[in-house]
Design a protein around this motif. Structure first.
Motif, PDB file in Angstrom:
ATOM      1  N   THR A 144      53.492  37.217  45.704  1.00  0.00           N
ATOM      2  CA  THR A 144      53.992  37.406  46.953  1.00  0.00           C
ATOM      3  C   THR A 144      53.319  36.406  47.880  1.00  0.00           C
ATOM      4  OG1 THR A 144      52.065  38.998  47.783  1.00  0.00           O
ATOM      5  CG2 THR A 144      54.257  40.030  46.510  1.00  0.00           C
ATOM      6  N   THR A 145      53.994  36.287  49.121  1.00  0.00           N
ATOM      7  CA  THR A 145      53.522  35.128  50.109  1.00  0.00           C
ATOM      8  C   THR A 145      51.941  35.748  50.476  1.00  0.00           C
ATOM      9  OG1 THR A 145      55.623  34.873  50.918  1.00  0.00           O
ATOM     10  CG2 THR A 145      53.978  34.217  52.347  1.00  0.00           C
ATOM     11  N   GLU A 146      52.001  37.093  50.604  1.00  0.00           N
ATOM     12  CA  GLU A 146      50.414  37.278  50.878  1.00  0.00           C
ATOM     13  C   GLU A 146      49.693  37.251  49.973  1.00  0.00           C
ATOM     14  OE1 GLU A 146      49.067  41.926  51.591  1.00  0.00           O
ATOM     15  OE2 GLU A 146      50.356  41.493  53.229  1.00  0.00           O
ATOM     16  N   GLY A 147      49.916  37.505  48.820  1.00  0.00           N
ATOM     17  CA  GLY A 147      48.987  37.198  47.542  1.00  0.00           C
ATOM     18  C   GLY A 147      48.856  35.661  47.565  1.00  0.00           C
ATOM     19  N   THR A 148      49.760  34.932  47.711  1.00  0.00           N
ATOM     20  CA  THR A 148      49.700  33.276  47.704  1.00  0.00           C
ATOM     21  C   THR A 148      48.518  32.975  48.721  1.00  0.00           C
ATOM     22  OG1 THR A 148      51.810  33.134  47.125  1.00  0.00           O
ATOM     23  CG2 THR A 148      50.795  31.112  48.044  1.00  0.00           C
ATOM     24  N   VAL A 149      48.667  33.505  50.044  1.00  0.00           N
ATOM     25  CA  VAL A 149      47.716  33.260  50.919  1.00  0.00           C
ATOM     26  C   VAL A 149      46.282  33.572  50.632  1.00  0.00           C
ATOM     27  CG1 VAL A 149      47.167  33.587  53.492  1.00  0.00           C
ATOM     28  CG2 VAL A 149      49.472  33.333  53.068  1.00  0.00           C
ATOM     29  N   GLU A 150      46.226  34.867  50.281  1.00  0.00           N
ATOM     30  CA  GLU A 150      45.203  35.514  49.849  1.00  0.00           C
ATOM     31  C   GLU A 150      44.322  34.540  48.820  1.00  0.00           C
ATOM     32  OE1 GLU A 150      43.823  39.568  47.892  1.00  0.00           O
ATOM     33  OE2 GLU A 150      44.979  39.785  49.607  1.00  0.00           O
ATOM     34  N   ALA A 151      45.284  34.191  47.671  1.00  0.00           N
ATOM     35  CA  ALA A 151      44.516  33.327  46.655  1.00  0.00           C
ATOM     36  C   ALA A 151      43.987  31.973  47.227  1.00  0.00           C
ATOM     37  CB  ALA A 151      45.306  33.172  45.650  1.00  0.00           C
ATOM     38  N   PRO A 211      33.841  24.762  42.370  1.00  0.00           N
ATOM     39  CA  PRO A 211      35.279  24.121  42.219  1.00  0.00           C
ATOM     40  C   PRO A 211      36.172  24.588  41.020  1.00  0.00           C
ATOM     41  CG  PRO A 211      33.453  22.488  41.366  1.00  0.00           C
ATOM     42  CD  PRO A 211      32.817  23.664  42.209  1.00  0.00           C
ATOM     43  N   LEU A 212      35.297  24.754  39.719  1.00  0.00           N
ATOM     44  CA  LEU A 212      36.138  25.157  38.633  1.00  0.00           C
ATOM     45  C   LEU A 212      36.863  26.575  38.853  1.00  0.00           C
ATOM     46  CD1 LEU A 212      33.681  23.823  35.794  1.00  0.00           C
ATOM     47  CD2 LEU A 212      36.128  22.734  36.799  1.00  0.00           C
ATOM     48  N   GLU A 213      35.868  27.531  39.426  1.00  0.00           N
ATOM     49  CA  GLU A 213      36.647  28.650  39.787  1.00  0.00           C
ATOM     50  C   GLU A 213      37.819  28.647  40.995  1.00  0.00           C
ATOM     51  OE1 GLU A 213      33.536  31.966  40.286  1.00  0.00           O
ATOM     52  OE2 GLU A 213      32.296  30.417  39.551  1.00  0.00           O
ATOM     53  N   ALA A 214      37.664  27.630  41.638  1.00  0.00           N
ATOM     54  CA  ALA A 214      38.697  27.627  42.782  1.00  0.00           C
ATOM     55  C   ALA A 214      39.822  27.084  42.043  1.00  0.00           C
ATOM     56  CB  ALA A 214      38.118  26.695  43.732  1.00  0.00           C
ATOM     57  N   LEU A 215      39.722  26.264  41.268  1.00  0.00           N
ATOM     58  CA  LEU A 215      40.944  25.663  40.562  1.00  0.00           C
ATOM     59  C   LEU A 215      41.740  26.756  39.815  1.00  0.00           C
ATOM     60  CD1 LEU A 215      39.471  22.435  38.883  1.00  0.00           C
ATOM     61  CD2 LEU A 215      41.404  22.615  40.613  1.00  0.00           C
ATOM     62  N   HIS A 216      40.610  27.515  39.103  1.00  0.00           N
ATOM     63  CA  HIS A 216      41.417  28.997  38.486  1.00  0.00           C
ATOM     64  C   HIS A 216      42.247  29.822  39.402  1.00  0.00           C
ATOM     65  CE1 HIS A 216      41.720  31.785  35.313  1.00  0.00           C
ATOM     66  NE2 HIS A 216      41.521  32.736  36.403  1.00  0.00           N
ATOM     67  N   VAL A 217      41.697  30.018  40.595  1.00  0.00           N
ATOM     68  CA  VAL A 217      42.057  30.797  41.685  1.00  0.00           C
ATOM     69  C   VAL A 217      43.473  30.068  42.202  1.00  0.00           C
ATOM     70  CG1 VAL A 217      42.073  31.898  43.829  1.00  0.00           C
ATOM     71  CG2 VAL A 217      40.090  32.148  42.262  1.00  0.00           C
ATOM     72  N   LEU A 218      43.501  28.946  42.316  1.00  0.00           N
ATOM     73  CA  LEU A 218      44.691  27.980  42.611  1.00  0.00           C
ATOM     74  C   LEU A 218      45.862  27.964  41.658  1.00  0.00           C
ATOM     75  CD1 LEU A 218      43.313  24.895  44.591  1.00  0.00           C
ATOM     76  CD2 LEU A 218      44.466  26.863  45.475  1.00  0.00           C
ATOM     77  N   GLU A 219      45.649  28.239  40.402  1.00  0.00           N
ATOM     78  CA  GLU A 219      46.816  28.138  39.320  1.00  0.00           C
ATOM     79  C   GLU A 219      47.980  28.635  39.871  1.00  0.00           C
ATOM     80  OE1 GLU A 219      45.512  29.158  35.630  1.00  0.00           O
ATOM     81  OE2 GLU A 219      43.820  27.354  35.618  1.00  0.00           O
ATOM     82  N   PRO A 220      48.040  30.117  40.211  1.00  0.00           N
ATOM     83  CA  PRO A 220      49.121  30.959  40.911  1.00  0.00           C
ATOM     84  C   PRO A 220      49.692  30.271  42.203  1.00  0.00           C
ATOM     85  CG  PRO A 220      47.216  32.337  40.866  1.00  0.00           C
ATOM     86  CD  PRO A 220      46.791  31.193  40.232  1.00  0.00           C
ATOM     87  N   VAL A 221      48.875  29.655  42.882  1.00  0.00           N
ATOM     88  CA  VAL A 221      49.317  29.430  44.157  1.00  0.00           C
ATOM     89  C   VAL A 221      50.233  27.983  44.044  1.00  0.00           C
ATOM     90  CG1 VAL A 221      48.717  28.087  46.386  1.00  0.00           C
ATOM     91  CG2 VAL A 221      47.189  30.250  45.411  1.00  0.00           C
ATOM     92  N   LEU A 222      49.905  27.098  42.793  1.00  0.00           N
ATOM     93  CA  LEU A 222      50.491  25.959  42.509  1.00  0.00           C
ATOM     94  C   LEU A 222      51.865  26.438  41.975  1.00  0.00           C
ATOM     95  CD1 LEU A 222      47.561  23.956  40.774  1.00  0.00           C
ATOM     96  CD2 LEU A 222      48.847  23.479  43.202  1.00  0.00           C
TER      97      LEU A 222
END
Length: 125
Positions: A2-9, A22-33
């Motif tokens: 969801t849009t809310e989930g994207t913003v939260e991630a 940074p590696l954890e940040a990259l992992h969290v960014l995967e669904p945002v991408l």
């Protein structure tokens, strides 16, 4: 996602990067991408995470993508310059940092330009 989930991630990835994870940040960014890869803010955060995890070619690609969206983004030019500098591509780095410092003449950018000029002078490039 969801849009809310994207913003939260996205926000969570920013927090992780601020915590120097940074590696954890990259992992969290995967669904945002998956849903927002065309957003300059997402590419900028992605580039920073790559930069801080020493994935410099990937960082370079992300920062170049930001500049495709907005060639006047001075911060993207600065971090692209820093990325090129870490790769030893000093003349390319200087060009980007010089542009950034011209667009946004603040002391931090001028210092970055002075630093890169000093590196070039010492190496005789």
């Amino acid at each position: 996602m969801t849009t809310e989930g994207t913003v939260e991630a996205f926000r969570r990835a920013e927090e992780l990067l601020a915590q120097r994870r940074p590696l954890e940040a990259l992992h969290v960014l995967e669904p945002v991408l998956d849903v927002a890869a065309d957003k300059p803010s997402v590419q900028l955060l992605l580039g920073r995470a790559y930069y801080f995890s020493a994935q410099l070619r990937r960082a370079e690609r992300a920062f170049l993508r930001v500049l495709e969206f907005d060639p006047s983004d001075h911060y993207a030019r600065l971090v692209l310059g820093r990325t090129l500098q870490r790769q030893g591509r000093l003349n390319e780095a200087r060009a980007q940092i010089r542009l950034a410092a011209t667009m946004h003449p603040v002391p931090a950018y001028q210092e970055a330009l002075g630093e890169i000029n000093a590196h070039i002078a010492t190496r005789g490039i």
